[in-house]
Design an enzyme around this catalytic site. Structure first.
Site, short mmCIF file in Angstrom:
data_model
loop_
_atom_site.label_atom_id
_atom_site.label_comp_id
_atom_site.label_asym_id
_atom_site.label_seq_id
_atom_site.Cartn_x
_atom_site.Cartn_y
_atom_site.Cartn_z
N ASN A 1 8.49 1.76 -8.38
CA ASN A 1 7.16 2.04 -8.95
C ASN A 1 6.82 3.49 -8.65
O ASN A 1 6.50 3.83 -7.52
CB ASN A 1 6.13 1.09 -8.32
CG ASN A 1 4.71 1.45 -8.72
OD1 ASN A 1 4.49 2.19 -9.69
ND2 ASN A 1 3.74 0.93 -7.97
N TRP A 2 6.91 4.33 -9.68
CA TRP A 2 6.67 5.77 -9.47
C TRP A 2 5.17 6.10 -9.40
O TRP A 2 4.81 7.22 -9.11
CB TRP A 2 7.34 6.58 -10.58
CG TRP A 2 8.81 6.78 -10.36
CD1 TRP A 2 9.62 6.08 -9.51
CD2 TRP A 2 9.65 7.76 -11.00
NE1 TRP A 2 10.91 6.56 -9.58
CE2 TRP A 2 10.96 7.59 -10.49
CE3 TRP A 2 9.44 8.74 -11.96
CZ2 TRP A 2 12.04 8.38 -10.89
CZ3 TRP A 2 10.51 9.53 -12.37
CH2 TRP A 2 11.79 9.35 -11.84
N LYS A 3 4.32 5.13 -9.72
CA LYS A 3 2.86 5.37 -9.74
C LYS A 3 2.58 6.62 -10.59
O LYS A 3 3.29 6.87 -11.56
CB LYS A 3 2.33 5.53 -8.32
CG LYS A 3 2.85 4.46 -7.36
CD LYS A 3 2.10 4.44 -6.08
CE LYS A 3 2.77 3.47 -5.14
NZ LYS A 3 1.91 3.02 -4.07
N HIS B 1 -1.07 -4.66 -9.73
CA HIS B 1 -0.82 -3.89 -8.51
C HIS B 1 -2.14 -3.70 -7.77
O HIS B 1 -3.19 -3.55 -8.39
CB HIS B 1 -0.18 -2.55 -8.87
CG HIS B 1 0.33 -1.80 -7.68
ND1 HIS B 1 -0.49 -1.11 -6.83
CD2 HIS B 1 1.59 -1.68 -7.18
CE1 HIS B 1 0.25 -0.58 -5.86
NE2 HIS B 1 1.51 -0.92 -6.04
N GLU C 1 -3.40 -1.25 -6.42
CA GLU C 1 -4.13 -0.02 -6.78
C GLU C 1 -4.88 -0.21 -8.10
O GLU C 1 -5.94 0.39 -8.30
CB GLU C 1 -3.15 1.17 -6.84
CG GLU C 1 -2.71 1.57 -5.44
CD GLU C 1 -1.32 2.19 -5.35
OE1 GLU C 1 -0.77 2.62 -6.38
OE2 GLU C 1 -0.79 2.24 -4.21
N GLU D 1 2.95 -7.99 -2.02
CA GLU D 1 2.75 -6.66 -1.46
C GLU D 1 1.49 -6.66 -0.59
O GLU D 1 0.37 -6.53 -1.13
CB GLU D 1 2.55 -5.63 -2.58
CG GLU D 1 3.74 -5.47 -3.49
CD GLU D 1 3.77 -4.08 -4.11
OE1 GLU D 1 4.78 -3.39 -3.94
OE2 GLU D 1 2.78 -3.67 -4.73
N GLY E 1 2.41 2.19 1.21
CA GLY E 1 2.28 3.63 1.47
C GLY E 1 1.86 3.98 2.89
O GLY E 1 1.46 5.11 3.15
N SER F 1 6.17 -0.25 1.86
CA SER F 1 6.90 0.60 2.80
C SER F 1 8.36 0.22 2.98
O SER F 1 8.92 0.36 4.08
CB SER F 1 6.17 0.65 4.16
OG SER F 1 4.91 1.29 4.01
N GLY G 1 7.74 1.79 -3.75
CA GLY G 1 6.92 2.90 -4.23
C GLY G 1 7.54 4.23 -3.85
O GLY G 1 8.46 4.73 -4.50
N GLY G 2 7.06 4.82 -2.75
CA GLY G 2 7.48 6.17 -2.34
C GLY G 2 8.99 6.37 -2.31
O GLY G 2 9.49 7.41 -2.76
C1 PEP Z 1 4.01 0.01 -4.24
O1 PEP Z 1 3.22 0.86 -4.59
O2 PEP Z 1 4.24 -0.94 -4.96
C2 PEP Z 1 4.67 0.18 -2.94
C3 PEP Z 1 5.29 -0.85 -2.43
O3 PEP Z 1 4.56 1.42 -2.35
P1 PEP Z 1 5.35 1.92 -1.04
O4 PEP Z 1 6.77 1.47 -1.15
O5 PEP Z 1 5.22 3.43 -1.07
O6 PEP Z 1 4.68 1.31 0.14
#
Ligand code: PEP
Length: 250
Positions: free
Chosen positions: A10-12, A97, A99, A166, A172, A212, A233-234
């Site tokens: 997920n590049w957001k 999600h 967010e 999640e 994050g 994470s 994500g990241g």
């Molecule tokens: C996400 O945004 O779905 C996520 C899991 O982010 P991260 O891996 O950066 O915690």
């Protein structure tokens, strides 16, 4: 029941055309051996999906959107429909999600409508659920996630939908739940998915862990019972880290 692991990036709201080089690099190292063990998809910003299509297809990578509107078209300025994502080259879309739930006030009913829209358009929805830090500390994590599953999954959804657990406090932050907590939540989620969908479908539904995930902890998290992959994500922004996570399945 064999469920093919799915590792979804997920590049957001990150990524310009120059970032297509990362998708190219992911394609280059997503070799037959890894492909045999896990499915990889990237969900870049919608602006990049059509541009990434050829590179991703060549490398056997899938593409997904990060959100969709419930309607197929119409007067919804700034929104993107599931049909548009499909047309651009996506085969998946993330819905619900945390967010989106927090920044845009999306409710379980909204998420369910978006998941239904995805299915209507021929996309596989990745339906996100997860508790906040306060909810976990209050001992409510299971009941919150159970209610989100009940409210966010269309009752008639097919078994190929994907659910992503999640925990909001792990996204994050560099924090992750214990392996025991992940095991407890994923077993519970599968029970709740069965209660919602019925017909033994839950045995086929892939339940991803997200929050994470990085190359150094992927192996530990991906081999927990009922964890069928990761939503990343990241660590999905570079080929090095994303393939590092997926390599847990090598
Ligand atoms: C996400 O945004 O779905 C996520 C899991 O982010 P991260 O891996 O950066 O915690």
């Amino acid at each position: 029941m064999i469920r093919r692991p799915l590792v979804a990036g997920n590049w957001k709201m990150n990524g310009l055309r120059a970032s297509l080089a990362e998708i190219e690099a992911m394609s280059a190292v997503y070799d037959d051996a890894l492909r045999a063990r896990a499915e990889l998809i990237v969900c870049p910003p919608a602006t990049l999906i059509a541009l990434a299509r050829e590179i991703a297809t060549r490398g056997g990578l899938g593409l997904g959107g990060q959100d969709c509107h419930a309607e197929a078209s119409g007067a919804h300025t700034g929104d993107i429909s599931a049909e548009m994502l499909k047309d651009a080259g996506a085969s998946y879309v993330i819905v619900g999600h945390s967010e989106r739930r927090s920044d845009h006030g999306e409710t379980d009913a909204d998420v369910q409508a978006k998941a239904a829209a995805a299915l209507r358009a021929g996309l596989t929805p990745i339906i996100c659920v997860g508790e906040t830090r306060a909810e976990r500390e209050a001992g409510d994590a299971l009941s919150i996630v159970g209610a989100q599953i009940e409210g966010s999954l269309p009752a008639d959804a097919p078994a190929h939908i994907v659910v992503a657990y999640e925990p909001v406090w792990a996204i994050g932050t560099g924090l992750t739940p214990t392996v025991d907590d992940v095991a407890e939540m994923h077993a519970f989620a599968r029970e709740r998915i069965e209660a919602r969908l019925g017909g033994g479908k839950s045995g086929e539904v892939r339940i991803l862990y997200g929050g994470s995930v990085k190359p150094s902890n992927a192996r530990e998290l991906m081999y927990v019972a009922n964890v069928d992959g990761a939503l990343v994500g990241g660590a999905s922004l570079t080929a090095k880290d994303f393939i590092g996570v997926a390599s847990a399945y090598r």
